[in-house]
Design a protein around this motif. Structure first.
Motif, PDB file in Angstrom:
ATOM      1  N   ALA A  17     -43.436  -6.105 -82.794  1.00  0.00           N
ATOM      2  CA  ALA A  17     -44.196  -7.357 -82.870  1.00  0.00           C
ATOM      3  C   ALA A  17     -45.627  -7.089 -83.341  1.00  0.00           C
ATOM      4  CB  ALA A  17     -44.203  -8.054 -81.513  1.00  0.00           C
ATOM      5  N   ALA A  18     -46.205  -5.998 -82.862  1.00  0.00           N
ATOM      6  CA  ALA A  18     -47.555  -5.653 -83.300  1.00  0.00           C
ATOM      7  C   ALA A  18     -47.566  -5.281 -84.780  1.00  0.00           C
ATOM      8  CB  ALA A  18     -48.103  -4.504 -82.456  1.00  0.00           C
ATOM      9  N   LEU A  19     -46.542  -4.570 -85.247  1.00  0.00           N
ATOM     10  CA  LEU A  19     -46.468  -4.177 -86.653  1.00  0.00           C
ATOM     11  C   LEU A  19     -46.243  -5.371 -87.564  1.00  0.00           C
ATOM     12  CD1 LEU A  19     -44.428  -0.846 -86.480  1.00  0.00           C
ATOM     13  CD2 LEU A  19     -46.882  -1.132 -86.877  1.00  0.00           C
ATOM     14  N   ALA A  20     -45.614  -6.420 -87.037  1.00  0.00           N
ATOM     15  CA  ALA A  20     -45.415  -7.629 -87.839  1.00  0.00           C
ATOM     16  C   ALA A  20     -46.751  -8.224 -88.271  1.00  0.00           C
ATOM     17  CB  ALA A  20     -44.612  -8.670 -87.049  1.00  0.00           C
ATOM     18  N   ALA A  21     -47.786  -7.990 -87.472  1.00  0.00           N
ATOM     19  CA  ALA A  21     -49.098  -8.562 -87.771  1.00  0.00           C
ATOM     20  C   ALA A  21     -49.875  -7.753 -88.801  1.00  0.00           C
ATOM     21  CB  ALA A  21     -49.917  -8.679 -86.485  1.00  0.00           C
ATOM     22  N   GLY A  45     -39.340  -4.551 -93.441  1.00  0.00           N
ATOM     23  CA  GLY A  45     -38.405  -4.876 -92.375  1.00  0.00           C
ATOM     24  C   GLY A  45     -38.734  -4.097 -91.110  1.00  0.00           C
ATOM     25  N   LEU A  46     -38.381  -4.656 -89.967  1.00  0.00           N
ATOM     26  CA  LEU A  46     -38.725  -4.077 -88.662  1.00  0.00           C
ATOM     27  C   LEU A  46     -37.442  -3.918 -87.850  1.00  0.00           C
ATOM     28  CD1 LEU A  46     -41.789  -6.401 -88.060  1.00  0.00           C
ATOM     29  CD2 LEU A  46     -41.875  -4.018 -88.851  1.00  0.00           C
ATOM     30  N   THR A  47     -36.960  -2.687 -87.766  1.00  0.00           N
ATOM     31  CA  THR A  47     -35.669  -2.407 -87.143  1.00  0.00           C
ATOM     32  C   THR A  47     -35.853  -1.706 -85.807  1.00  0.00           C
ATOM     33  OG1 THR A  47     -34.663  -2.166 -89.328  1.00  0.00           O
ATOM     34  CG2 THR A  47     -33.430  -1.283 -87.458  1.00  0.00           C
ATOM     35  N   GLY A  48     -35.270  -2.273 -84.763  1.00  0.00           N
ATOM     36  CA  GLY A  48     -35.377  -1.701 -83.429  1.00  0.00           C
ATOM     37  C   GLY A  48     -34.022  -1.364 -82.837  1.00  0.00           C
ATOM     38  N   PHE A  89     -35.114 -10.943 -80.328  1.00  0.00           N
ATOM     39  CA  PHE A  89     -34.951 -10.751 -81.769  1.00  0.00           C
ATOM     40  C   PHE A  89     -35.223 -12.037 -82.550  1.00  0.00           C
ATOM     41  CE2 PHE A  89     -32.639  -6.668 -81.206  1.00  0.00           C
ATOM     42  CZ  PHE A  89     -33.349  -5.945 -82.154  1.00  0.00           C
ATOM     43  N   ALA A  90     -34.809 -13.178 -82.026  1.00  0.00           N
ATOM     44  CA  ALA A  90     -35.100 -14.442 -82.709  1.00  0.00           C
ATOM     45  C   ALA A  90     -36.611 -14.667 -82.772  1.00  0.00           C
ATOM     46  CB  ALA A  90     -34.416 -15.601 -81.993  1.00  0.00           C
ATOM     47  N   SER A  91     -37.313 -14.327 -81.697  1.00  0.00           N
ATOM     48  CA  SER A  91     -38.775 -14.454 -81.683  1.00  0.00           C
ATOM     49  C   SER A  91     -39.407 -13.517 -82.704  1.00  0.00           C
ATOM     50  CB  SER A  91     -39.315 -14.146 -80.284  1.00  0.00           C
ATOM     51  OG  SER A  91     -38.804 -15.050 -79.325  1.00  0.00           O
ATOM     52  N   LEU A  92     -38.931 -12.256 -82.742  1.00  0.00           N
ATOM     53  CA  LEU A  92     -39.470 -11.298 -83.706  1.00  0.00           C
ATOM     54  C   LEU A  92     -39.209 -11.749 -85.139  1.00  0.00           C
ATOM     55  CD1 LEU A  92     -40.786  -8.547 -84.309  1.00  0.00           C
ATOM     56  CD2 LEU A  92     -38.498  -7.518 -84.150  1.00  0.00           C
ATOM     57  N   ASP A  93     -38.051 -12.343 -85.374  1.00  0.00           N
ATOM     58  CA  ASP A  93     -37.738 -12.807 -86.729  1.00  0.00           C
ATOM     59  C   ASP A  93     -38.681 -13.935 -87.141  1.00  0.00           C
ATOM     60  OD1 ASP A  93     -35.909 -12.067 -88.829  1.00  0.00           O
ATOM     61  OD2 ASP A  93     -35.045 -14.068 -88.684  1.00  0.00           O
ATOM     62  N   HIS A  94     -39.007 -14.832 -86.201  1.00  0.00           N
ATOM     63  CA  HIS A  94     -39.977 -15.892 -86.493  1.00  0.00           C
ATOM     64  C   HIS A  94     -41.371 -15.306 -86.738  1.00  0.00           C
ATOM     65  CE1 HIS A  94     -37.906 -19.711 -86.097  1.00  0.00           C
ATOM     66  NE2 HIS A  94     -37.262 -19.264 -85.021  1.00  0.00           N
ATOM     67  N   LEU A  95     -41.805 -14.422 -85.845  1.00  0.00           N
ATOM     68  CA  LEU A  95     -43.153 -13.863 -85.955  1.00  0.00           C
ATOM     69  C   LEU A  95     -43.357 -13.084 -87.241  1.00  0.00           C
ATOM     70  CD1 LEU A  95     -43.710 -12.539 -82.303  1.00  0.00           C
ATOM     71  CD2 LEU A  95     -44.855 -14.480 -83.382  1.00  0.00           C
ATOM     72  N   SER A  96     -42.289 -12.436 -87.717  1.00  0.00           N
ATOM     73  CA  SER A  96     -42.399 -11.582 -88.903  1.00  0.00           C
ATOM     74  C   SER A  96     -42.023 -12.301 -90.194  1.00  0.00           C
ATOM     75  CB  SER A  96     -41.502 -10.350 -88.734  1.00  0.00           C
ATOM     76  OG  SER A  96     -40.129 -10.728 -88.674  1.00  0.00           O
ATOM     77  N   GLY A  97     -41.605 -13.557 -90.116  1.00  0.00           N
ATOM     78  CA  GLY A  97     -41.187 -14.268 -91.305  1.00  0.00           C
ATOM     79  C   GLY A  97     -39.842 -13.807 -91.839  1.00  0.00           C
ATOM     80  N   GLY A  98     -38.958 -13.357 -90.943  1.00  0.00           N
ATOM     81  CA  GLY A  98     -37.606 -12.991 -91.360  1.00  0.00           C
ATOM     82  C   GLY A  98     -37.421 -11.518 -91.665  1.00  0.00           C
ATOM     83  N   ARG A  99     -38.007 -10.641 -90.838  1.00  0.00           N
ATOM     84  CA  ARG A  99     -37.923  -9.213 -91.143  1.00  0.00           C
ATOM     85  C   ARG A  99     -37.296  -8.393 -90.024  1.00  0.00           C
ATOM     86  NH1 ARG A  99     -43.332  -7.109 -92.009  1.00  0.00           N
ATOM     87  NH2 ARG A  99     -44.347  -8.957 -91.169  1.00  0.00           N
TER      88      ARG A  99
END
Length: 457
Positions: free
Chosen positions: A83-87, A93-96, A112-122
């Motif tokens: 989530a921090a890297l999304a900013a 892409g951000l794979t966990g 994961f749905a929250s992370l997808d929103h925060l990152s714009g689909g990544r």
């Protein structure tokens, strides 16, 4: 007529706490401070990589009752880091790696749905199972699932999470004419799942995310793991980074797709790969030898031998011969939380093989571990490494590679600056991102498009 060149997929595995890491190098930095994660991610994005990959450790590993040295800095939470890297990234892409044995579908789907929103689909999810009771003690569940049950739970876990991701699909927002307040059908997010492992019902509270569902990775190599990937995953994290081994794995897994109504291009095969890069091939070979000796100190060599012998070998000289005593084959392992323990299913046979190798080559304990352990997959000048990677992908040994440098956080810098431009010149790697989401980077359809395609067929 020759077939068109395949486009190479490249990703970066944050080195963190693994056996490729060289802590003693003057360039080595923190494995837990955010500046290290940020530098690594920005380098990967500058090189137009598909994604960054994070492994996960749910308990500090132990050896002989002490914390294993690679784990002494700890292991931060995957979602927090991503989530921090999304900013600080825009396209990467951000794979966990998130465990399906000790978590619950609602919790993981929501994250994961929250992370997808925060990152714009990544967002992407590497679905794994846990194999050891030692890790399970952190969750009060120990080794409560036998091996066969872990995949059964994982399959239902993934399917249940998919139901949650899809629970907002097709619902329309409408405006209340009297108040002007925007409303949504009260059934939005509603779900009911009754199965062998999960019996849950309620409402999912995160709307449909940009990718619909996160990209799904799977990392199992067993027959059951390969089948799981063929049926449910978008990509598989493979350990076969040699040409022959990669081709055999590639053919086996891709051939399993048809029975699930899937095409070859709907599952990517991405092995992990390390590298030693220098100006010339000779310099790279010397660097590779130096790195291997840095990776395998005397203490590390003894600990590695203990994985097989299952005995305290601290009294042995790492520069001396292998022990004369045989391994202890009891189930009481001195190594806790180490995947390597599973690799040596017949310790007595492994010990015999290693003694023969050591005798034939006049190897010490440390020499043996250096020469039988993980080596750099790609060694050479930028031109040599670029050619080798491209040759492997065009020969269907993989669809690309997840690179694991030995230095944190700058170990990817030279590859980004010297190898990537050569691949771009050959027309086999992107010069810029072509879409906003990870699915765009990987050439994967949105789940809604895939559903429409299956319905049409």
């Amino acid at each position: 007529m020759s077939k068109p060149l395949k486009q190479i997929h490249l990703a970066a595995h944050f080195p963190g706490v693994n056996n490729t890491t060289v802590w003693s190098d003057p360039k080595a930095g923190s494995h837990i401070e955010f500046t290290s994660f940020a530098h690594f991610a920005r380098t990967a994005e500058r090189a137009k990589f598909d994604f960054l990959f994070l492994a996960e450790g749910l308990r500090l590993r132990e050896q002989g009752g002490k914390i294993y040295d690679l784990d002494v800095v700890g292991r931060p939470d995957t979602f927090t880091v991503l989530a921090a890297l999304a900013a600080v990234t825009e396209h990467l892409g951000l794979t966990g790696t998130i465990n399906s044995t000790f978590n619950e579908p609602y919790e993981v789907a929501r994250q994961f749905a929250s992370l997808d929103h925060l990152s714009g689909g990544r967002a992407a999810w590497n679905v794994v199972t846990s194999w050891d009771a030692f890790t399970g003690e952190n969750f009060r569940r120990g080794g409560f699932l036998p091996q066969g049950e872990r995949y059964s739970r994982a399959k239902e876990f993934l399917a249940t999470a998919g139901e949650l991701f899809d629970s907002w699909h097709g619902d329309e927002i409408v405006a209340d004419q009297a108040t002007g307040v925007f409303l949504r059908d009260a059934k939005a997010g509603s779900f009911v799942h009754t199965g062998r492992h999960f019996d849950i019902h309620g409402q999912f509270n995160v709307p449909r995310s940009p990718q619909g569902r996160p990209v799904v990775f799977q990392a199992g190599d067993s027959d059951e793991g390969r089948e799981f990937a063929a049926s449910s995953a978008d990509a598989i994290f493979s350990r076969y980074a040699t040409l022959e081994g990669g081709q055999a794995f590639y053919t086996d897994v891709k051939d399993r797709l048809a029975q699930y109504g899937r095409r070859h291009d709907q599952l990517l095969i991405l092995p992990a790969a390390s590298f030693a890069l220098a100006d010339t091939d000779a310099e790279a070979e010397e660097l590779a030898r130096e790195v291997r000796r840095q990776q395998v100190s005397g203490a590390t060599a003894i600990k590695h031998l203990e994985f097989v012998w299952n005995r305290d070998l601290s009294a042995y000289d790492p520069e001396g011969p292998l022990p004369d005593i045989d391994p202890d084959v009891s189930d009481n392992h001195i190594s806790k939380g180490r995947a390597q323990v599973r690799m040596y299913r017949d310790p007595l046979a492994t010990a015999r093989e290693w003694r023969e190798l050591a005798e034939a080559n006049n190897w010490s304990i440390r020499d043996l571990v250096i020469n039988t352990g993980n080596r750099q997959n790609f060694v050479g000048s930028p031109a040599t490494i670029a050619k080798t990677i491209n040759d492997y992908v065009q020969a269907d040994a993989s669809d690309g590679f997840i690179l694991v440098p030995h230095i944190t956080p700058t170990g990817l810098d030279d590859f980004a600056d010297k190898v990537v431009p050569l691949l771009q010149e050959q027309g086999v790697f992107r010069t810029d991102y072509e879409g906003p989401t990870l699915r765009h980077h990987l050439g994967l359809a949105h789940p809604d498009e895939a559903s429409d395609e299956r319905a049409a067929s």
